[in-house]
Design a protein around this motif. Structure first.
Motif, PDB file in Angstrom:
ATOM      1  N   GLY A  87     -30.630   3.857 -54.800  1.00 16.83           N
ATOM      2  CA  GLY A  87     -29.913   4.490 -55.904  1.00 16.83           C
ATOM      3  C   GLY A  87     -30.767   5.400 -56.757  1.00 16.83           C
ATOM      4  O   GLY A  87     -30.362   5.795 -57.846  1.00 16.83           O
ATOM      5  N   ALA A  88     -31.967   5.710 -56.296  1.00 13.52           N
ATOM      6  CA  ALA A  88     -32.842   6.623 -57.042  1.00 13.52           C
ATOM      7  C   ALA A  88     -33.660   7.428 -56.049  1.00 13.52           C
ATOM      8  O   ALA A  88     -33.899   6.989 -54.934  1.00 13.52           O
ATOM      9  CB  ALA A  88     -33.750   5.833 -57.970  1.00 13.52           C
ATOM     10  N   LEU A  89     -34.070   8.617 -56.477  1.00 17.12           N
ATOM     11  CA  LEU A  89     -34.864   9.461 -55.596  1.00 17.12           C
ATOM     12  C   LEU A  89     -36.330   9.417 -56.026  1.00 17.12           C
ATOM     13  O   LEU A  89     -36.640   9.373 -57.205  1.00 17.12           O
ATOM     14  CB  LEU A  89     -34.380  10.906 -55.642  1.00 17.12           C
ATOM     15  N   SER A  90     -37.199   9.439 -55.040  1.00 20.65           N
ATOM     16  CA  SER A  90     -38.627   9.535 -55.325  1.00 20.65           C
ATOM     17  C   SER A  90     -39.077  10.954 -54.997  1.00 20.65           C
ATOM     18  O   SER A  90     -38.320  11.745 -54.446  1.00 20.65           O
ATOM     19  CB  SER A  90     -39.391   8.537 -54.471  1.00 20.65           C
ATOM     20  N   ARG A  91     -40.312  11.265 -55.342  1.00 22.91           N
ATOM     21  CA  ARG A  91     -40.825  12.612 -55.021  1.00 22.91           C
ATOM     22  C   ARG A  91     -40.778  12.874 -53.523  1.00 22.91           C
ATOM     23  O   ARG A  91     -40.465  13.970 -53.091  1.00 22.91           O
ATOM     24  CB  ARG A  91     -42.251  12.759 -55.547  1.00 22.91           C
ATOM     25  N   GLU A  92     -41.074  11.848 -52.734  1.00 20.56           N
ATOM     26  CA  GLU A  92     -41.063  12.028 -51.263  1.00 20.56           C
ATOM     27  C   GLU A  92     -39.668  12.405 -50.768  1.00 20.56           C
ATOM     28  O   GLU A  92     -39.529  13.179 -49.829  1.00 20.56           O
ATOM     29  CB  GLU A  92     -41.500  10.753 -50.528  1.00 20.56           C
ATOM     30  N   ASP A  93     -38.646  11.806 -51.403  1.00 24.93           N
ATOM     31  CA  ASP A  93     -37.282  12.132 -50.977  1.00 24.93           C
ATOM     32  C   ASP A  93     -37.019  13.625 -51.118  1.00 24.93           C
ATOM     33  O   ASP A  93     -36.362  14.224 -50.274  1.00 24.93           O
ATOM     34  CB  ASP A  93     -36.255  11.351 -51.813  1.00 24.93           C
ATOM     35  N   PHE A  94     -37.540  14.226 -52.192  1.00 24.68           N
ATOM     36  CA  PHE A  94     -37.378  15.668 -52.379  1.00 24.68           C
ATOM     37  C   PHE A  94     -38.214  16.437 -51.362  1.00 24.68           C
ATOM     38  O   PHE A  94     -37.772  17.431 -50.802  1.00 24.68           O
ATOM     39  CB  PHE A  94     -37.814  16.078 -53.785  1.00 24.68           C
ATOM     40  N   GLN A  95     -39.435  15.959 -51.161  1.00 24.18           N
ATOM     41  CA  GLN A  95     -40.333  16.702 -50.276  1.00 24.18           C
ATOM     42  C   GLN A  95     -39.844  16.739 -48.839  1.00 24.18           C
ATOM     43  O   GLN A  95     -40.293  17.540 -48.043  1.00 24.18           O
ATOM     44  CB  GLN A  95     -41.744  16.097 -50.327  1.00 24.18           C
ATOM     45  N   ARG A  96     -38.911  15.843 -48.512  1.00 23.75           N
ATOM     46  CA  ARG A  96     -38.390  15.833 -47.158  1.00 23.75           C
ATOM     47  C   ARG A  96     -37.448  17.010 -46.874  1.00 23.75           C
ATOM     48  O   ARG A  96     -37.073  17.245 -45.735  1.00 23.75           O
ATOM     49  CB  ARG A  96     -37.670  14.504 -46.910  1.00 23.75           C
ATOM     50  N   PHE A 133     -37.582  17.130 -62.292  1.00 27.62           N
ATOM     51  CA  PHE A 133     -36.575  16.075 -62.211  1.00 27.62           C
ATOM     52  C   PHE A 133     -37.073  14.751 -62.778  1.00 27.62           C
ATOM     53  O   PHE A 133     -36.289  13.858 -63.022  1.00 27.62           O
ATOM     54  CB  PHE A 133     -36.148  15.864 -60.751  1.00 27.62           C
ATOM     55  N   PHE A 134     -38.385  14.646 -62.940  1.00 27.15           N
ATOM     56  CA  PHE A 134     -38.930  13.358 -63.344  1.00 27.15           C
ATOM     57  C   PHE A 134     -39.417  13.384 -64.786  1.00 27.15           C
ATOM     58  O   PHE A 134     -40.268  14.191 -65.140  1.00 27.15           O
ATOM     59  CB  PHE A 134     -40.086  12.963 -62.422  1.00 27.15           C
ATOM     60  N   PRO A 135     -38.852  12.513 -65.615  1.00 24.08           N
ATOM     61  CA  PRO A 135     -39.353  12.402 -66.978  1.00 24.08           C
ATOM     62  C   PRO A 135     -40.819  11.966 -66.922  1.00 24.08           C
ATOM     63  O   PRO A 135     -41.245  11.363 -65.937  1.00 24.08           O
ATOM     64  CB  PRO A 135     -38.494  11.307 -67.604  1.00 24.08           C
ATOM     65  N   GLU A 136     -41.545  12.276 -67.966  1.00 22.38           N
ATOM     66  CA  GLU A 136     -42.973  12.012 -67.952  1.00 22.38           C
ATOM     67  C   GLU A 136     -43.272  10.548 -67.618  1.00 22.38           C
ATOM     68  O   GLU A 136     -42.661   9.628 -68.143  1.00 22.38           O
ATOM     69  CB  GLU A 136     -43.600  12.365 -69.299  1.00 22.38           C
ATOM     70  N   GLY A 137     -44.203  10.356 -66.697  1.00 21.53           N
ATOM     71  CA  GLY A 137     -44.662   9.013 -66.369  1.00 21.53           C
ATOM     72  C   GLY A 137     -43.767   8.260 -65.401  1.00 21.53           C
ATOM     73  O   GLY A 137     -44.066   7.134 -65.030  1.00 21.53           O
ATOM     74  N   GLU A 138     -42.638   8.871 -64.987  1.00 18.81           N
ATOM     75  CA  GLU A 138     -41.755   8.131 -64.089  1.00 18.81           C
ATOM     76  C   GLU A 138     -41.802   8.714 -62.679  1.00 18.81           C
ATOM     77  O   GLU A 138     -42.075   9.896 -62.503  1.00 18.81           O
ATOM     78  CB  GLU A 138     -40.331   8.156 -64.623  1.00 18.81           C
ATOM     79  N   ASP A 139     -41.554   7.876 -61.703  1.00 18.62           N
ATOM     80  CA  ASP A 139     -41.549   8.410 -60.351  1.00 18.62           C
ATOM     81  C   ASP A 139     -40.241   8.136 -59.615  1.00 18.62           C
ATOM     82  O   ASP A 139     -40.184   8.151 -58.404  1.00 18.62           O
ATOM     83  CB  ASP A 139     -42.757   7.902 -59.550  1.00 18.62           C
ATOM     84  N   GLN A 140     -39.192   7.863 -60.381  1.00 20.46           N
ATOM     85  CA  GLN A 140     -37.860   7.665 -59.803  1.00 20.46           C
ATOM     86  C   GLN A 140     -36.869   8.427 -60.660  1.00 20.46           C
ATOM     87  O   GLN A 140     -37.031   8.505 -61.874  1.00 20.46           O
ATOM     88  CB  GLN A 140     -37.472   6.179 -59.843  1.00 20.46           C
ATOM     89  N   VAL A 141     -35.850   8.995 -60.030  1.00 17.96           N
ATOM     90  CA  VAL A 141     -34.782   9.610 -60.819  1.00 17.96           C
ATOM     91  C   VAL A 141     -33.439   9.122 -60.293  1.00 17.96           C
ATOM     92  O   VAL A 141     -33.215   9.102 -59.092  1.00 17.96           O
ATOM     93  CB  VAL A 141     -34.883  11.156 -60.807  1.00 17.96           C
TER      94      VAL A 141
END
Lengths: 194, 441
Positions: free
Chosen positions: A44-53, A70-78
């Motif tokens: 239910g959340a995207l990580s940076r890798e999901d975008f990079q794919r 897409f990512f608020p500061e300090g977070e790695d899930q959206v």
């Protein structure tokens, strides 16, 4: 993919997202199934890798900066709400939206569109673009094809042109000033089919 | 009591097999059709048309329901980087000297980037294609939840027919077809090499594929049969699913190329190789590109051998586009016979999403779909022109296939399904942008 995706999205959620972002019901459900198919971890959340794919994003010279937005500061899930909030910056400005509630600035206003672009340059999020930051972003865009010297002089000239208070940085208001003649509303908008 | 029970069961089984043999297997052997499938497809088309009208009416009544929206979310403009950035800079206030950079250049990359987050050309090709209207299969029901009582009854009837009648029938046919292939080819393998052996081998292969095709209720329309691949050539086709092989082999014999598999596939492969020269590689051999090319070249050089069938995309694409053709098959030489295959998605999604389904569950989905309906176009043979390199030739063949099949012609590599994009593509973008800043040097 589609059937399970849309059933996970509750009507209340859709209504709230509609209010917050201005997207239509069908745009929200379609973007939700897109979100769902990007979500390879299925949490239910995207990580940076999901975008990079996404290959087209991976070859975009500013891909990493865009992902970062897409990512608020300090977070790695959206999550989906956050995903939609960022995408909402790219909604075209519609005529009937201009004279809506003046106290709430919609996400797709000219100002917010410019702010989105400004933040691509503002690496340390201190609301100023320094020469160093400009150089780094330029380097991302040109790769190894332009010498340090040449790039340096481009950065110097750009800052000189924009800087009005002499701090050798570009603030957001200076950024707005430089781009005042650019049709931001059109250039930073994506036309939806439905 | 028990004995009679068994007798009855055995009796039913016998009748079932006899009916199958008489009505399907024997006609399949001789390539005649009794017309059942045609009637079935006609009824199906009528039913789906009716359902579409119902759904549309239902949507008009309940405007709240989101209309089904095929083909894309956003409109992407396809201007080149140069045009788009020129356009951005036009509104820049001051004349520029020296480097041509403006702060608004990022708008271009920004918009492009966000566009492909919403919708991109590549990853959507690896998931099932979207349908224009619901085809009464539960799995494709995106937005229609409840439309009308009559539609629900038809859907329920469909479930019964597909799972309780078609599925057992199709499974039996597939089992008969495959055992026929394994036993038949093994027996033929015992014969001495002769033209009689080749003839029998071809017959066994084609019979097997015809039975299997009936096991999927396949309705295949072949166009331009005069261009059918001939011996000593290479047949290249776009790849949607493993079924492609059954589809093509229904109308001619091919030598297969591929990796040696284990399990059930292995048994079939070994049996097939006994009766006619297919080209199977061990996993270790596959890595050695030169060895592969040498074996294929030898095969092609022998004009008595069957045409080789190759899917140069190297992976299954969802029936909407053709992706990059790997250049290997185009380096071998010889005549290339391009073939375009396009399935009709209305009757069932033929795309094999191997990341999501394994072979068995994929085949089950196929056998519980309405039918497999597809068009096969044989294109005029192509050869490499003088001075043309393999990559260029591969692209030329790919474009021809895309044009004929009504598929989108993409330059992207299907291998991106599993691997990350090459860094060099990004470097290309950077180079292009650099030349806009300092001009060509």
């Amino acid at each position: 993919m589609g059937s399970r995706a849309s059933s996970l999205l509750r009507e209340e959620d859709i209504d709230e997202i509609k209010k917050e972002t201005g997207f239509s019901h069908s745009q929200i459900t379609r973007l939700y199934s897109r979100f769902h198919s990007l979500d390879k971890g299925e949490n239910g959340a995207l990580s940076r890798e999901d975008f990079q794919r996404i290959p087209e994003l991976a070859i975009n010279p500013l891909g990493d900066r865009i992902i970062n937005a897409f990512f608020p500061e300090g977070e790695d899930q959206v999550n989906f709400r956050g995903f939609m909030r960022t995408l909402a910056h790219f909604r075209p400005v519609e005529d009937n939206e201009k004279n809506k509630d003046p106290n709430i600035e919609p996400l797709n206003s000219r100002n917010n569109k410019l702010l989105f672009a400004f933040r691509l340059y503002d690496l340390d999020r201190d609301d100023k673009i320094s020469r160093e930051e400009l150089l780094q972003v330029l380097r991302m865009m040109v790769g190894v094809n332009i010498s340090d010297e040449q790039l340096g002089s481009i950065a110097d000239r750009t800052i000189q042109e924009a800087d009005t208070n002499g701090d050798m940085c570009i603030s957001f208001s200076e950024f707005i000033k430089v781009l005042e003649k650019v049709d931001v509303e059109q250039k930073m908008s994506i036309r939806f089919l439905h | 009591m028990e004995a009679t029970c068994w007798d009855v069961m055995l009796g039913i089984l016998q009748v079932w097999l006899c009916v199958l043999m008489g009505l399907i297997v024997f006609p399949a052997m001789f390539g005649v059709s009794l017309g059942f499938t045609d009637v079935y497809i006609k009824v199906l088309v009528k039913t789906l048309e009716w359902a579409t009208r119902r759904i549309q009416r239902g949507q008009k009544e309940q405007l709240e329901l989101p209309a089904h929206l095929p083909n894309g979310i956003i409109q992407r403009n396809d201007g080149s980087m140069e045009e788009e950035i020129e356009d951005l800079r036009r509104s820049h206030p001051k004349p520029l000297n020296g480097g041509d950079f403006t702060l608004s250049d990022v708008f271009y990359f920004c918009k492009k980037g966000v566009e492909c987050i919403m919708e991109d050309e590549v990853t959507q090709r690896f998931t099932s294609e979207e349908l224009a209207s619901w085809n009464l299969l539960t799995r494709t029901n995106n937005n229609f939840h409840f439309i009308s009582v009559r539609l629900t009854i038809i859907w329920g009837l469909g479930v019964f027919i597909r799972y309780c009648i078609l599925l057992p029938l199709r499974v039996t046919l597939a089992v008969i077809g495959l055992s026929w292939l394994v036993i038949g080819t093994s027996l033929v393998g015992l014969l001495p090499s002769s033209s009689v052996k080749d003839w029998i081998s071809d017959l066994i292969h084609i019979t097997c594929y015809r039975i299997c095709a009936r096991g999927l209720s396949a309705t295949i329309r072949y166009h331009n049969k005069e261009n059918r691949p001939k011996k000593g050539g290479i047949c290249v086709a776009n790849h949607t699913s493993p079924i492609d092989i059954v589809i093509l082999a229904n109308d001619g014999c091919y030598a297969m190329v591929g990796q040696v598999h284990g399990g059930m596939m292995g048994v079939i492969q070994r049996a097939m190789a006994r009766s006619c020269p297919h080209v199977w590689f061990e996993r270790s051999e596959m890595k050695d590109r030169h060895a592969v090319a040498r074996r294929l070249r030898n095969h092609v050089a022998d004009k008595t051998k069957l045409p080789i069938l190759i899917f140069p995309e190297g992976t299954c694409i969802n029936n909407t586009s053709v992706m990059m053709f790997k250049k290997g098959s185009f380096e071998i030489g010889g005549t290339i016979y391009p073939v375009a295959i396009k399935y009709d998605p209305q009757f069932g999604d033929a795309f094999w999403n191997s990341a999501k389904y394994n072979m068995v569950s994929y085949l089950l989905r196929m056998m519980t779909s309405w039918a497999i309906v597809c068009n096969v176009w044989y294109l005029p043979p192509m050869t490499r022109q003088e001075g043309e390199d393999a990559v260029h030739f591969a692209n030329r063949v790919k474009s021809a296939i895309a044009l004929q099949g009504g598929l989108v012609d993409l330059f992207w590599d299907g291998g991106l399904k599993r691997e990350k994009v090459k860094q060099s593509f990004k470097e290309e973008q950077q180079k292009m942008y650099s030349s806009m800043i300092v001009g060509q040097d």
